[in-house]
Design a protein around this motif. Structure first.
Motif, PDB file in Angstrom:
ATOM      1  N   MET A   9     -22.388  -8.392 -28.910  1.00 44.30           N
ATOM      2  CA  MET A   9     -22.253  -9.214 -30.123  1.00 44.30           C
ATOM      3  C   MET A   9     -20.996 -10.066 -29.982  1.00 44.30           C
ATOM      4  SD  MET A   9     -22.993  -6.249 -32.956  1.00 44.30           S
ATOM      5  CE  MET A   9     -22.302  -7.290 -34.235  1.00 44.30           C
ATOM      6  N   ASP A  10     -21.136 -11.222 -29.321  1.00 41.00           N
ATOM      7  CA  ASP A  10     -19.968 -12.059 -29.076  1.00 41.00           C
ATOM      8  C   ASP A  10     -19.332 -12.570 -30.367  1.00 41.00           C
ATOM      9  OD1 ASP A  10     -20.366 -11.678 -26.428  1.00 41.00           O
ATOM     10  OD2 ASP A  10     -20.982 -13.721 -25.960  1.00 41.00           O
ATOM     11  N   SER A  11     -20.107 -12.589 -31.468  1.00 36.00           N
ATOM     12  CA  SER A  11     -19.563 -13.085 -32.736  1.00 36.00           C
ATOM     13  C   SER A  11     -18.553 -12.112 -33.341  1.00 36.00           C
ATOM     14  CB  SER A  11     -20.697 -13.344 -33.730  1.00 36.00           C
ATOM     15  OG  SER A  11     -21.404 -12.131 -33.978  1.00 36.00           O
ATOM     16  N   ASP A  12     -18.675 -10.822 -33.031  1.00 42.64           N
ATOM     17  CA  ASP A  12     -17.767  -9.816 -33.566  1.00 42.64           C
ATOM     18  C   ASP A  12     -17.474  -8.770 -32.489  1.00 42.64           C
ATOM     19  OD1 ASP A  12     -16.223  -8.168 -35.146  1.00 42.64           O
ATOM     20  OD2 ASP A  12     -17.909  -7.371 -36.305  1.00 42.64           O
ATOM     21  N   PRO A  13     -16.756  -9.156 -31.436  1.00 37.66           N
ATOM     22  CA  PRO A  13     -16.555  -8.227 -30.314  1.00 37.66           C
ATOM     23  C   PRO A  13     -15.757  -6.986 -30.685  1.00 37.66           C
ATOM     24  CG  PRO A  13     -15.241 -10.225 -30.041  1.00 37.66           C
ATOM     25  CD  PRO A  13     -16.163 -10.473 -31.177  1.00 37.66           C
ATOM     26  N   ILE A  14     -14.755  -7.125 -31.523  1.00 40.93           N
ATOM     27  CA  ILE A  14     -13.949  -5.966 -31.888  1.00 40.93           C
ATOM     28  C   ILE A  14     -14.756  -5.004 -32.752  1.00 40.93           C
ATOM     29  CG2 ILE A  14     -11.875  -5.184 -33.093  1.00 40.93           C
ATOM     30  CD1 ILE A  14     -11.428  -6.557 -30.346  1.00 40.93           C
ATOM     31  N   GLY A  15     -15.568  -5.553 -33.659  1.00 39.48           N
ATOM     32  CA  GLY A  15     -16.452  -4.702 -34.460  1.00 39.48           C
ATOM     33  C   GLY A  15     -17.405  -3.903 -33.595  1.00 39.48           C
ATOM     34  N   PHE A  16     -17.934  -4.546 -32.558  1.00 31.71           N
ATOM     35  CA  PHE A  16     -18.806  -3.850 -31.604  1.00 31.71           C
ATOM     36  C   PHE A  16     -18.045  -2.725 -30.920  1.00 31.71           C
ATOM     37  CE2 PHE A  16     -20.067  -3.249 -27.189  1.00 31.71           C
ATOM     38  CZ  PHE A  16     -21.440  -3.069 -27.270  1.00 31.71           C
ATOM     39  N   GLY A  17     -16.836  -3.039 -30.448  1.00 29.72           N
ATOM     40  CA  GLY A  17     -16.036  -2.036 -29.752  1.00 29.72           C
ATOM     41  C   GLY A  17     -15.676  -0.863 -30.649  1.00 29.72           C
ATOM     42  N   GLU A  18     -15.313  -1.147 -31.889  1.00 31.28           N
ATOM     43  CA  GLU A  18     -14.948  -0.083 -32.823  1.00 31.28           C
ATOM     44  C   GLU A  18     -16.136   0.807 -33.132  1.00 31.28           C
ATOM     45  OE1 GLU A  18     -11.319  -2.349 -35.205  1.00 31.28           O
ATOM     46  OE2 GLU A  18     -13.336  -2.325 -36.051  1.00 31.28           O
ATOM     47  N   LYS A  19     -17.303   0.206 -33.314  1.00 25.53           N
ATOM     48  CA  LYS A  19     -18.502   0.993 -33.603  1.00 25.53           C
ATOM     49  C   LYS A  19     -18.839   1.929 -32.450  1.00 25.53           C
ATOM     50  CE  LYS A  19     -23.344   0.500 -35.024  1.00 25.53           C
ATOM     51  NZ  LYS A  19     -24.435  -0.464 -35.362  1.00 25.53           N
ATOM     52  N   LEU A  20     -18.593   1.464 -31.218  1.00 27.97           N
ATOM     53  CA  LEU A  20     -18.884   2.255 -30.041  1.00 27.97           C
ATOM     54  C   LEU A  20     -17.776   3.259 -29.737  1.00 27.97           C
ATOM     55  CD1 LEU A  20     -21.184   2.308 -27.898  1.00 27.97           C
ATOM     56  CD2 LEU A  20     -19.766   0.792 -26.503  1.00 27.97           C
ATOM     57  N   GLY A  21     -16.608   3.072 -30.342  1.00 30.91           N
ATOM     58  CA  GLY A  21     -15.462   3.917 -30.021  1.00 30.91           C
ATOM     59  C   GLY A  21     -14.866   3.573 -28.670  1.00 30.91           C
ATOM     60  N   ALA A  22     -14.930   2.279 -28.306  1.00 31.16           N
ATOM     61  CA  ALA A  22     -14.476   1.831 -26.991  1.00 31.16           C
ATOM     62  C   ALA A  22     -12.965   1.621 -26.969  1.00 31.16           C
ATOM     63  CB  ALA A  22     -15.181   0.527 -26.610  1.00 31.16           C
ATOM     64  N   ASP A  23     -12.371   1.875 -25.805  1.00 35.03           N
ATOM     65  CA  ASP A  23     -10.962   1.561 -25.579  1.00 35.03           C
ATOM     66  C   ASP A  23     -10.789   0.158 -25.029  1.00 35.03           C
ATOM     67  OD1 ASP A  23     -10.216   4.379 -26.033  1.00 35.03           O
ATOM     68  OD2 ASP A  23     -11.166   4.720 -24.082  1.00 35.03           O
ATOM     69  N   VAL A  24     -11.857  -0.364 -24.386  1.00 36.23           N
ATOM     70  CA  VAL A  24     -11.813  -1.663 -23.727  1.00 36.23           C
ATOM     71  C   VAL A  24     -13.194  -2.296 -23.841  1.00 36.23           C
ATOM     72  CG1 VAL A  24     -12.274  -0.536 -21.513  1.00 36.23           C
ATOM     73  CG2 VAL A  24     -11.344  -2.844 -21.526  1.00 36.23           C
ATOM     74  N   ILE A  25     -13.239  -3.607 -23.981  1.00 35.51           N
ATOM     75  CA  ILE A  25     -14.509  -4.318 -24.043  1.00 35.51           C
ATOM     76  C   ILE A  25     -14.475  -5.502 -23.073  1.00 35.51           C
ATOM     77  CG2 ILE A  25     -15.162  -3.670 -26.397  1.00 35.51           C
ATOM     78  CD1 ILE A  25     -14.025  -6.389 -27.330  1.00 35.51           C
ATOM     79  N   GLN A  26     -15.670  -5.934 -22.703  1.00 35.53           N
ATOM     80  CA  GLN A  26     -15.829  -7.123 -21.869  1.00 35.53           C
ATOM     81  C   GLN A  26     -16.736  -8.096 -22.602  1.00 35.53           C
ATOM     82  OE1 GLN A  26     -16.684  -7.187 -17.347  1.00 35.53           O
ATOM     83  NE2 GLN A  26     -18.701  -7.386 -18.269  1.00 35.53           N
ATOM     84  N   MET A  27     -16.420  -9.390 -22.512  1.00 41.34           N
ATOM     85  CA  MET A  27     -17.246 -10.399 -23.178  1.00 41.34           C
ATOM     86  C   MET A  27     -17.233 -11.695 -22.380  1.00 41.34           C
ATOM     87  SD  MET A  27     -14.730 -11.487 -26.354  1.00 41.34           S
ATOM     88  CE  MET A  27     -15.588 -13.026 -26.726  1.00 41.34           C
ATOM     89  N   PHE A  28     -18.176 -12.574 -22.706  1.00 36.44           N
ATOM     90  CA  PHE A  28     -18.183 -13.932 -22.186  1.00 36.44           C
ATOM     91  C   PHE A  28     -17.420 -14.838 -23.143  1.00 36.44           C
ATOM     92  CE2 PHE A  28     -22.355 -12.208 -20.689  1.00 36.44           C
ATOM     93  CZ  PHE A  28     -22.107 -12.266 -19.332  1.00 36.44           C
ATOM     94  N   VAL A  29     -16.941 -15.965 -22.633  1.00 37.60           N
ATOM     95  CA  VAL A  29     -16.333 -16.978 -23.504  1.00 37.60           C
ATOM     96  C   VAL A  29     -17.209 -18.229 -23.592  1.00 37.60           C
ATOM     97  CG1 VAL A  29     -13.958 -16.190 -23.315  1.00 37.60           C
ATOM     98  CG2 VAL A  29     -14.882 -17.770 -21.582  1.00 37.60           C
ATOM     99  N   VAL A  30     -18.324 -18.248 -22.832  1.00 33.99           N
ATOM    100  CA  VAL A  30     -19.342 -19.296 -22.916  1.00 33.99           C
ATOM    101  C   VAL A  30     -20.698 -18.648 -22.703  1.00 33.99           C
ATOM    102  CG1 VAL A  30     -17.859 -21.176 -22.091  1.00 33.99           C
ATOM    103  CG2 VAL A  30     -19.171 -19.838 -20.447  1.00 33.99           C
ATOM    104  N   ASP A  31     -21.756 -19.385 -22.978  1.00 33.04           N
ATOM    105  CA  ASP A  31     -23.093 -18.954 -22.585  1.00 33.04           C
ATOM    106  C   ASP A  31     -23.063 -18.722 -21.076  1.00 33.04           C
ATOM    107  OD1 ASP A  31     -25.725 -18.941 -21.581  1.00 33.04           O
ATOM    108  OD2 ASP A  31     -26.461 -20.266 -23.144  1.00 33.04           O
ATOM    109  N   PRO A  32     -23.404 -17.511 -20.616  1.00 32.22           N
ATOM    110  CA  PRO A  32     -23.221 -17.197 -19.196  1.00 32.22           C
ATOM    111  C   PRO A  32     -24.116 -17.990 -18.251  1.00 32.22           C
ATOM    112  CG  PRO A  32     -24.359 -15.414 -20.317  1.00 32.22           C
ATOM    113  CD  PRO A  32     -23.873 -16.337 -21.386  1.00 32.22           C
ATOM    114  N   GLN A  33     -25.111 -18.688 -18.809  1.00 31.28           N
ATOM    115  CA  GLN A  33     -25.985 -19.507 -17.968  1.00 31.28           C
ATOM    116  C   GLN A  33     -25.617 -20.989 -18.034  1.00 31.28           C
ATOM    117  OE1 GLN A  33     -27.957 -17.979 -16.018  1.00 31.28           O
ATOM    118  NE2 GLN A  33     -28.149 -15.951 -16.948  1.00 31.28           N
ATOM    119  N   SER A  34     -24.492 -21.326 -18.643  1.00 32.61           N
ATOM    120  CA  SER A  34     -24.155 -22.727 -18.881  1.00 32.61           C
ATOM    121  C   SER A  34     -22.892 -23.145 -18.142  1.00 32.61           C
ATOM    122  CB  SER A  34     -23.950 -22.970 -20.380  1.00 32.61           C
ATOM    123  OG  SER A  34     -22.659 -22.516 -20.770  1.00 32.61           O
ATOM    124  N   TRP A  35     -22.669 -24.461 -18.112  1.00 31.41           N
ATOM    125  CA  TRP A  35     -21.420 -25.029 -17.603  1.00 31.41           C
ATOM    126  C   TRP A  35     -20.528 -25.479 -18.755  1.00 31.41           C
ATOM    127  CZ3 TRP A  35     -20.130 -24.266 -12.737  1.00 31.41           C
ATOM    128  CH2 TRP A  35     -21.123 -24.128 -11.770  1.00 31.41           C
TER     129      TRP A  35
END
Length: 256
Positions: A9-35
């Protein structure tokens, strides 16, 4: 030891991480198929202020090794732009796949092109976050599938402070044994900065990049736990979304 997952959920990455109980998260900063050039993230301040660590994965089409100017040059630009966006979010690195060339004859120049990425950026003051080169699963002319080629790559870029991201699915599918893999790769690179801890849907040395959850994959989960235990680096799960929570729970139970 910090363990987490790739954000769905790139729109709310920290919310995703908190729900999962993650210490670290990874995300994209663009559409991964785009330039596309990265745009400022609307939750940038929340991401930077969070106790959850962040690493950014670059877009998939980047291939800085390529001898094709129309691919290599935009790839260099994309790495620089996405590294800047990662820094603006407080990320500790940008993961970039090793890429490939088209023939055995092009391999040497592919390694040179990787070096040129760092040389040209050094003239501009360097990258604002470490570039973490990731091993890949397939291709006969890949820069970072087989560990002997990773050695050649590190001869080209190691003195620029390049980091390394070890992907267990990619190593397995690429034909590299996971027993003792942490020691083997550290002998080559001197470091592991991040682990992508994934099982595989396919057989050893298949060349196929298809991730699986621990319970469903072809890799012994105890081997994955051993990599997690010994790597001394943050761990990101890129396994299918429906089983990520179970994978995370397995690691917390089996990794001391």
């Amino acid at each position: 030891m910090r363990i987490g997952a790739h954000v769905r959920m790139d729109s709310d990455p920290i919310g995703f991480g908190e729900k999962l109980g993650a210490d670290v998260i990874q995300m994209f900063v663009v559409d991964p198929q785009s330039w596309d050039k990265p745009a400022p993230h609307p939750r940038a301040e929340e991401i930077k202020a969070s106790d959850i660590d962040l690493v950014v994965h670059s877009s998939y089409q980047i291939n800085v090794a390529s001898l094709n100017n129309r691919l290599r040059m935009p790839s260099r630009n994309a790495v620089a732009q996405q590294a800047e966006a990662a820094a603006e979010l407080g990320a500790f690195g940008l993961v970039v796949h090793g890429g490939h060339v088209r023939s055995d004859e092009e391999m040497a120049e592919g390694f040179v092109n990787w070096r040129k990425l760092f040389e040209r950026q050094a003239d501009k003051g360097g990258f604002p976050v470490p570039i973490l080169i990731e091993n890949t699963a397939g291709g006969n002319h890949a820069m970072a599938r087989h560990f002997d080629n990773i050695g050649r790559l590190w001869d080209a870029v190691g003195d620029f402070g390049a980091g390394f991201c070890l992907d267990t699915c990619h190593a397995w599918a690429g034909g590299e044994e996971l027993v003792g893999i942490v020691e083997r790769i550290k002998q080559i690179t001197g470091r592991i900065d991040l682990v992508h801890l994934n099982s595989s849907r396919d057989a050893f040395d298949s060349g196929a990049d298809r991730h699986a959850n621990f319970a469903d994959g072809t890799i012994d989960p105890q081997l994955l736990a051993e990599v997690c235990r010994t790597a001394g680096a943050p761990v990101i799960l890129e396994t299918p979304a429906e089983g990520v929570a179970d994978d995370l729970a397995y690691l917390r139970e089996h990794v001391g």
